[in-house]
Design an enzyme around this catalytic site. Sequence first.
Site, PDB file in Angstrom:
ATOM      1  N   SER A  59       0.791  -1.236   0.000  1.00  0.00           N
ATOM      2  CA  SER A  59       0.000   0.000   0.000  1.00  0.00           C
ATOM      3  C   SER A  59       0.823   1.285   0.000  1.00  0.00           C
ATOM      4  O   SER A  59       0.292   2.346  -0.296  1.00  0.00           O
ATOM      5  CB  SER A  59      -0.962   0.020   1.194  1.00  0.00           C
ATOM      6  OG  SER A  59      -0.264   0.258   2.390  1.00  0.00           O
ATOM      7  N   LYS A  99       0.771   4.461   6.738  1.00  0.00           N
ATOM      8  CA  LYS A  99       0.129   5.310   5.729  1.00  0.00           C
ATOM      9  C   LYS A  99       0.734   6.708   5.792  1.00  0.00           C
ATOM     10  O   LYS A  99       1.492   7.043   6.690  1.00  0.00           O
ATOM     11  CB  LYS A  99      -1.383   5.411   5.973  1.00  0.00           C
ATOM     12  CG  LYS A  99      -2.123   4.088   6.027  1.00  0.00           C
ATOM     13  CD  LYS A  99      -2.180   3.385   4.703  1.00  0.00           C
ATOM     14  CE  LYS A  99      -2.920   2.054   4.833  1.00  0.00           C
ATOM     15  NZ  LYS A  99      -2.792   1.254   3.637  1.00  0.00           N
TER      16      LYS A  99
END
Length: 195
Positions: A59, A99
Amino acid sequence: MRKTEDIRIYFDELENSYSETSKSWKFAYNWIDSLVFALVGIAIVFTLLFRVVGVNGESMKPTLNSGDWLTVKAINTTYERGDIVVITQPNSLNEPLIKRVVAVAGDTVDINFAQGTVKINGELINEPYIAEPTERMFDVAFPVTVPDGCVFVMGDNRNNSLDSRSTTVGFIDTRYLLGTAEFRLFPIGHWKIGA
């Protein structure tokens, strides 16, 4: 008189022998003491100031790859747009997430999925770190405003990242941020984390 000299010589030899043994033990003790002190110091630094975390998943590509190891600064008072953070907020995945902070408390996030663009407070943001334009939608309706004490996060691999665009992850309470990624420990030689 001879016996007295023999006894004195014997005790002198015994004292010299004891002194040499004592010096060896003293050296070993000092060395072990220094090693233990250094290890305790390192443990304190990595417990209170820094943590080491591994990246699992795609990700955050191209910035981070699965298998990278990072140091995370564990003492943070504020988080800024662009920070890469480790998230421990409970989620249905039952695992920490890595993230990028895209928006902070009070910011309004608007994503145009047809154009693949992200706006913060009405301004198009420059994102040289993403793998491709933001085209993947989840179940959050935009625009949204980030609540106090929270951040909005997305992965750099926008079309292969479960993040704040989904209610599965949602807004991240800053109390659940372990810290910001500072530099890469592994692979060796690739220390810098791209912005």
